[in-house]
Design a protein around this motif. Structure first.
Motif, PDB file in Angstrom:
ATOM      1  N   ALA A   1       0.833  -1.204   0.000  1.00 49.78           N
ATOM      2  CA  ALA A   1       0.000   0.000   0.000  1.00 49.78           C
ATOM      3  C   ALA A   1       0.864   1.249   0.000  1.00 49.78           C
ATOM      4  O   ALA A   1       0.598   2.212  -0.738  1.00 49.78           O
ATOM      5  CB  ALA A   1      -0.928  -0.001   1.219  1.00 49.78           C
ATOM      6  N   SER A   2       1.920   1.257   0.789  1.00 48.00           N
ATOM      7  CA  SER A   2       2.763   2.462   0.826  1.00 48.00           C
ATOM      8  C   SER A   2       3.444   2.655  -0.515  1.00 48.00           C
ATOM      9  O   SER A   2       3.650   3.779  -0.970  1.00 48.00           O
ATOM     10  CB  SER A   2       3.779   2.365   1.967  1.00 48.00           C
ATOM     11  OG  SER A   2       4.985   1.794   1.544  1.00 48.00           O
ATOM     12  N   CYS A   3       3.776   1.568  -1.189  1.00 50.43           N
ATOM     13  CA  CYS A   3       4.481   1.671  -2.467  1.00 50.43           C
ATOM     14  C   CYS A   3       3.565   2.218  -3.567  1.00 50.43           C
ATOM     15  O   CYS A   3       3.950   3.122  -4.306  1.00 50.43           O
ATOM     16  CB  CYS A   3       5.026   0.305  -2.857  1.00 50.43           C
ATOM     17  SG  CYS A   3       5.880   0.274  -4.433  1.00 50.43           S
ATOM     18  N   PHE A   4       2.371   1.700  -3.661  1.00 53.55           N
ATOM     19  CA  PHE A   4       1.502   2.098  -4.772  1.00 53.55           C
ATOM     20  C   PHE A   4       0.596   3.280  -4.447  1.00 53.55           C
ATOM     21  O   PHE A   4       0.288   4.089  -5.326  1.00 53.55           O
ATOM     22  CB  PHE A   4       0.678   0.890  -5.240  1.00 53.55           C
ATOM     23  CG  PHE A   4       1.464  -0.055  -6.103  1.00 53.55           C
ATOM     24  CD1 PHE A   4       1.491   0.085  -7.484  1.00 53.55           C
ATOM     25  CD2 PHE A   4       2.218  -1.061  -5.524  1.00 53.55           C
ATOM     26  CE1 PHE A   4       2.235  -0.769  -8.279  1.00 53.55           C
ATOM     27  CE2 PHE A   4       2.974  -1.928  -6.317  1.00 53.55           C
ATOM     28  CZ  PHE A   4       2.982  -1.780  -7.690  1.00 53.55           C
ATOM     29  N   ASP A   5       0.164   3.379  -3.194  1.00 56.52           N
ATOM     30  CA  ASP A   5      -0.739   4.478  -2.831  1.00 56.52           C
ATOM     31  C   ASP A   5      -0.015   5.644  -2.173  1.00 56.52           C
ATOM     32  O   ASP A   5      -0.567   6.740  -2.070  1.00 56.52           O
ATOM     33  CB  ASP A   5      -1.845   3.962  -1.905  1.00 56.52           C
ATOM     34  CG  ASP A   5      -2.689   2.895  -2.587  1.00 56.52           C
ATOM     35  OD1 ASP A   5      -2.788   2.931  -3.827  1.00 56.52           O
ATOM     36  OD2 ASP A   5      -3.230   2.021  -1.883  1.00 56.52           O
ATOM     37  N   GLY A   6       1.228   5.392  -1.698  1.00 57.81           N
ATOM     38  CA  GLY A   6       2.003   6.470  -1.090  1.00 57.81           C
ATOM     39  C   GLY A   6       1.754   6.606   0.394  1.00 57.81           C
ATOM     40  O   GLY A   6       0.783   6.078   0.936  1.00 57.81           O
ATOM     41  N   LEU A   7       2.677   7.317   1.053  1.00 55.45           N
ATOM     42  CA  LEU A   7       2.526   7.567   2.492  1.00 55.45           C
ATOM     43  C   LEU A   7       1.469   8.641   2.757  1.00 55.45           C
ATOM     44  O   LEU A   7       0.809   8.630   3.802  1.00 55.45           O
ATOM     45  CB  LEU A   7       3.858   8.024   3.102  1.00 55.45           C
ATOM     46  CG  LEU A   7       5.017   7.037   3.080  1.00 55.45           C
ATOM     47  CD1 LEU A   7       6.253   7.665   3.711  1.00 55.45           C
ATOM     48  CD2 LEU A   7       4.642   5.753   3.810  1.00 55.45           C
ATOM     49  N   ALA A   8       1.312   9.537   1.816  1.00 56.53           N
ATOM     50  CA  ALA A   8       0.396  10.666   2.031  1.00 56.53           C
ATOM     51  C   ALA A   8      -1.058  10.244   1.812  1.00 56.53           C
ATOM     52  O   ALA A   8      -1.342   9.313   1.039  1.00 56.53           O
ATOM     53  CB  ALA A   8       0.754  11.812   1.099  1.00 56.53           C
TER      54      ALA A   8
END
Lengths: 203, 203
Positions: A194-201
């Motif tokens: 999720a962090s990779c594809f959707d980002g931390l923000a």
DNA sequence: GTCTATAGAAAGATAGAC
DNA sequence: GTCTATCTTTCTATAGAC
């Protein structure tokens, strides 16, 4: 193609056992800390016998990388054969997830990018390079298709996407989260994906 | 606090020079491939002299890590002192960018996570652990603030965000893109920062 | 091809003079 | 504290018998 003799099949099986042991140890300790003695011990043969099959520690590591490429290509082929075909973005997520699962299973060889003798071996081996290029072509096709469909962040060039997906294979966040001990491997992989594809923000 | 004598200042300066040389070599070759001989040679002293200052290769690497933590804490303190205070999400982006700049400058020591003697040294040194915990506290506060402001992906626990930011310090994508040679360091960092915070997928 | 035994080289660490 | 010289260990790689 002659049918392989019993002797030949035994030989191939032994080489496979060697490469698999090397692969496990490369995943566990990395190239520099892995010793050829250990590999031989795990297979149950003498070190000198191992050197009859592989001419150097570097070529042994390269064989492990070739095996990894073959596994990756097989996974990609499986995904390409799915009917109906998944969206390209989902294919990219699937391959990223697969590489993290391999890492979590202790089967992802870790080679130092800085080691020059190892780099020389890898860049000099057509069997490795061929597989690497083919894999990059296939994943690169997914990247292009996803981009054409408007599914990828338009700020990012295709190579950045490709290399970022590749980098999940050695993402240190997996090991750190696992050592923290508060989540399952599956949960950890979901988070990193999720962090990779959707980002931390927030979206 | 007595004023340090000339002799003492020379000593401290020499130790700094040793740690800085070790830091550069750790960044360039990694712990396993760095040799104590090289470090001594770069400083221009004999290996035996180096061992009067640092009792082992591991303690030398630990000193480099302490130095890195001090640099990171100084950067964080700078950002905390800004007036008006930036948004917490921007603070996180700033520290991720900083660590990538350090890596691109060849100043990010790279230590293998698997090496147990090195791990033992680091986890046994209060000076290193204190700094690491303080740094994590400060960055963790930004994470919490950003989350409270709704600026972070709500799927992700705070530790995942923290470790993902930390991991930019050793992101291999930077080196691969630089070696590809088609973009400036600044451009590369912008891309990786965008992929990290905004994700690979389109918004 | 497999083994035991060992050569050869590299690198961490130390002895001892100054 | 700094040096030269050396010790010691570890590991890659090979020799030579079977």
């Amino acid at each position: 193609m002659d049918k392989p003799s019993f002797r030949e099949r035994v030989l191939v099986a032994r080489e496979q056992a060697i490469v698999e042991a090397a692969n496990r140890l490369l995943a566990e300790k990395g190239f520099d800390l892995m010793t050829v003695d250990e590999v031989a011990a795990q297979v149950g043969i003498a070190k000198a016998s191992l050197y009859k099959h592989f001419s150097s520690k570097e070529s042994l590591a390269a064989a492990a990388m070739v095996r990894l490429m073959d596994r990756a290509l097989a996974f990609v082929a499986e995904r390409e054969a799915l009917d109906p075909a998944p969206a390209p973005l989902d294919q990219l997520k699937a391959v990223a997830r697969w590489s993290m699962e391999v890492q979590m299973a202790g089967e992802m060889p870790s080679l130092p990018a800085q080691n020059s003798s190892l780099r020389a071996e890898l860049t000099g081996r057509a069997d490795y390079l061929d597989r690497l290029f083919e894999l990059s072509d296939r994943i690169g096709a997914w990247v292009e298709a996803a981009q054409a469909a408007g599914a990828l962040n338009p700020q990012l060039p295709p190579e950045v996407v490709l290399y970022t997906v590749y980098a999940r294979a050695c993402d240190p966040v997996l090991a750190v989260l696992r050592q923290a001990g508060s989540a399952s491997s599956e949960q950890i992989i979901d988070w990193v994906l999720a962090s990779c594809f959707d980002g931390l923000a927030a979206r």
